[in-house]
Scaffold this motif. Structure first.
Motif, PDB file in Angstrom:
ATOM      1  N   SER A   1     -11.103   6.285   7.692  1.00  0.00           N
ATOM      2  CA  SER A   1     -10.799   6.166   6.263  1.00  0.00           C
ATOM      3  C   SER A   1      -9.505   5.393   6.058  1.00  0.00           C
ATOM      4  O   SER A   1      -9.413   4.516   5.181  1.00  0.00           O
ATOM      5  N   VAL A   2      -8.504   5.696   6.869  1.00  0.00           N
ATOM      6  CA  VAL A   2      -7.220   4.992   6.771  1.00  0.00           C
ATOM      7  C   VAL A   2      -7.416   3.513   7.108  1.00  0.00           C
ATOM      8  O   VAL A   2      -6.903   2.624   6.421  1.00  0.00           O
TER       9      VAL A   2
ATOM     10  N   VAL B   1      -7.302   3.883  -4.582  1.00  0.00           N
ATOM     11  CA  VAL B   1      -8.267   3.967  -3.494  1.00  0.00           C
ATOM     12  C   VAL B   1      -8.285   5.400  -2.975  1.00  0.00           C
ATOM     13  O   VAL B   1      -7.220   5.996  -2.754  1.00  0.00           O
ATOM     14  N   VAL B   2      -9.479   5.945  -2.780  1.00  0.00           N
ATOM     15  CA  VAL B   2      -9.599   7.276  -2.190  1.00  0.00           C
ATOM     16  C   VAL B   2      -9.496   7.147  -0.672  1.00  0.00           C
ATOM     17  O   VAL B   2     -10.207   6.348  -0.056  1.00  0.00           O
ATOM     18  N   MET B   3      -8.603   7.928  -0.074  1.00  0.00           N
ATOM     19  CA  MET B   3      -8.382   7.854   1.369  1.00  0.00           C
ATOM     20  C   MET B   3      -8.035   9.224   1.916  1.00  0.00           C
ATOM     21  O   MET B   3      -7.283   9.984   1.306  1.00  0.00           O
TER      22      MET B   3
ATOM     23  N   ALA C   1       0.590   4.990   0.494  1.00  0.00           N
ATOM     24  CA  ALA C   1      -0.259   6.099   0.920  1.00  0.00           C
ATOM     25  C   ALA C   1       0.297   7.386   0.327  1.00  0.00           C
ATOM     26  O   ALA C   1       1.444   7.738   0.566  1.00  0.00           O
TER      27      ALA C   1
ATOM     28  N   LEU D   1       0.858  -1.184   0.000  1.00  0.00           N
ATOM     29  CA  LEU D   1       0.000   0.000   0.000  1.00  0.00           C
ATOM     30  C   LEU D   1       0.892   1.231   0.000  1.00  0.00           C
ATOM     31  O   LEU D   1       1.729   1.398   0.890  1.00  0.00           O
TER      32      LEU D   1
ATOM     33  N   ALA E   1      -9.047   1.672   4.195  1.00  0.00           N
ATOM     34  CA  ALA E   1      -8.157   1.514   3.042  1.00  0.00           C
ATOM     35  C   ALA E   1      -7.122   0.417   3.289  1.00  0.00           C
ATOM     36  O   ALA E   1      -6.855  -0.415   2.419  1.00  0.00           O
TER      37      ALA E   1
ATOM     38  N   THR F   1      -1.483  -1.147  -4.182  1.00  0.00           N
ATOM     39  CA  THR F   1      -2.648  -0.293  -3.975  1.00  0.00           C
ATOM     40  C   THR F   1      -2.117   1.082  -3.616  1.00  0.00           C
ATOM     41  O   THR F   1      -1.279   1.214  -2.718  1.00  0.00           O
TER      42      THR F   1
ATOM     43  N   THR G   1      -3.080   5.191  -2.720  1.00  0.00           N
ATOM     44  CA  THR G   1      -4.169   6.054  -2.275  1.00  0.00           C
ATOM     45  C   THR G   1      -4.038   7.462  -2.840  1.00  0.00           C
ATOM     46  O   THR G   1      -2.954   7.935  -3.180  1.00  0.00           O
ATOM     47  N   THR G   2      -5.174   8.121  -2.915  1.00  0.00           N
ATOM     48  CA  THR G   2      -5.256   9.506  -3.344  1.00  0.00           C
ATOM     49  C   THR G   2      -6.411  10.157  -2.605  1.00  0.00           C
ATOM     50  O   THR G   2      -7.327   9.462  -2.143  1.00  0.00           O
ATOM     51  N   THR G   3      -6.378  11.463  -2.478  1.00  0.00           N
ATOM     52  CA  THR G   3      -7.495  12.160  -1.848  1.00  0.00           C
ATOM     53  C   THR G   3      -8.548  12.559  -2.865  1.00  0.00           C
ATOM     54  O   THR G   3      -9.623  13.015  -2.501  1.00  0.00           O
TER      55      THR G   3
END
Length: 310
Positions: free
Chosen positions: A57-58, A48-50, A6, A4, A61, A28, A30-32
């Motif tokens: 949210s974290v 994945v939006v996080m 982040a 992952l 994810a 995987t 993550t993006t906002t």
């Protein structure tokens, strides 16, 4: 490994994710922003939006990704989040990033612990912020400067939190030098071209640089080798501002930078600019090269600046 990342849609994440995928890892990222998921997928990863500042949210994810390793690259330095660079007020400019380095780090570590993830890497910083005494080039054994009593103190405190929390967990902190490469230095280059980035005093303070691709390759190696502790991820060529800034101007096709006295710079640009230009300490990459077997594509910013801007 299942990894992952982040903050995988950031400037470094966009260089790191493809390298991880190329090495056979299942990634995987993550993006906002939901609109960036497609970009992540185009790099061969799952997007994945996080929200790194939201523990729930974290947690979701991390649980959905079921990672064997987590790489923390979350920042909010992009002008979309932080506005225009404000070196006079780094406490304001880095306010969002400071929160991600404190709260975001804690959320990720809690989620990692909940999922039994033991391999955890995080972004640190080592460019000009070595302790301002002794030699001009520091190692991992030397403390970072806390810049007590200045507007830079909250930034350094957040970085210290990352190092203490991550190494306390048994993880790895990669102290990247000043990042340059696609999308990383556009604002600085524009300031140089406008002659808004002057040399201060004798400009003998040192900085260390690192190209995005080399920062990414060191991260991949640290992940795969299971490295632990702190590593300075910088190039072979720490140098004073009176060398790198005129060269950057030259390859950017700009006029030579102006030179201003310290007292004017302190009023116009603040204490951090003065400290960086006049007293900054660079860093050595000897440990990373020795322990990770790391080989740089751009051993010097001289080569990297010329290739990227000329």
């Amino acid at each position: 490994m299942r990894v992952l990342v982040a903050g995988g849609s950031g400037v470094l994440g966009r260089r790191l994710v493809p390298q991880l995928v190329e090495r056979g890892h299942t990634v995987t990222a993550t993006t906002t922003k939901a609109e960036k998921v497609a970009m992540i997928e185009a790099m061969g990863a799952e997007g994945v939006v996080m929200d790194g500042l939201d523990a729930a949210s974290v947690g979701r994810a991390v649980a959905s990704a079921e990672p064997e390793a987590i790489i923390h690259q979350m920042t909010a330095i992009n002008p979309v989040h932080a506005g225009k660079p404000d070196i006079k007020h780094p406490d304001r400019w880095f306010a969002g990033t400071n929160r991600l380095r404190v709260e975001g780090t804690d959320h990720l570590l809690a989620a990692a612990q909940a999922q039994g993830v033991t391999r955890f890497l995080a972004q640190g910083y080592a460019s000009w912020n070595g302790l301002r005494e002794g030699g001009w080039v520091k190692t991992e054994e030397d403390p970072l400067d806390p810049f007590t009593g200045t507007a830079t103190e909250p930034v350094m405190a957040a970085m210290k939190h990352v190092e203490d929390a991550v190494t306390g967990y048994g993880g790895t902190v990669l102290r990247y030098g000043a990042l340059y490469g696609p999308g990383a230095t556009d604002d600085q280059v524009e300031m140089v071209r406008r002659r808004q980035y002057p040399l201060v005093g004798r400009a003998q303070g040192y900085s260390s640089w690192i190209h995005l691709d080399d920062a990414a390759s060191a991260t991949v190696l640290a992940l795969e080798l299971g490295a632990r502790g702190v590593y300075d991820i910088v190039d072979d060529d720490p140098a004073p501002a009176n060398e790198w800034l005129p060269y950057l101007a030259e390859v950017a096709g700009a006029k030579p930078p102006l030179r201003v006295p310290v007292w004017i710079a302190r009023i116009a640009a603040g204490e951090q600019a003065v400290m960086m230009m006049t007293e900054g300490r660079g860093f050595s990459n000897a440990k990373a090269k020795r322990e990770l077997g790391w080989r740089l594509r751009y051993p010097s910013w001289r080569q990297g600046f010329a290739e990227g801007l000329s």
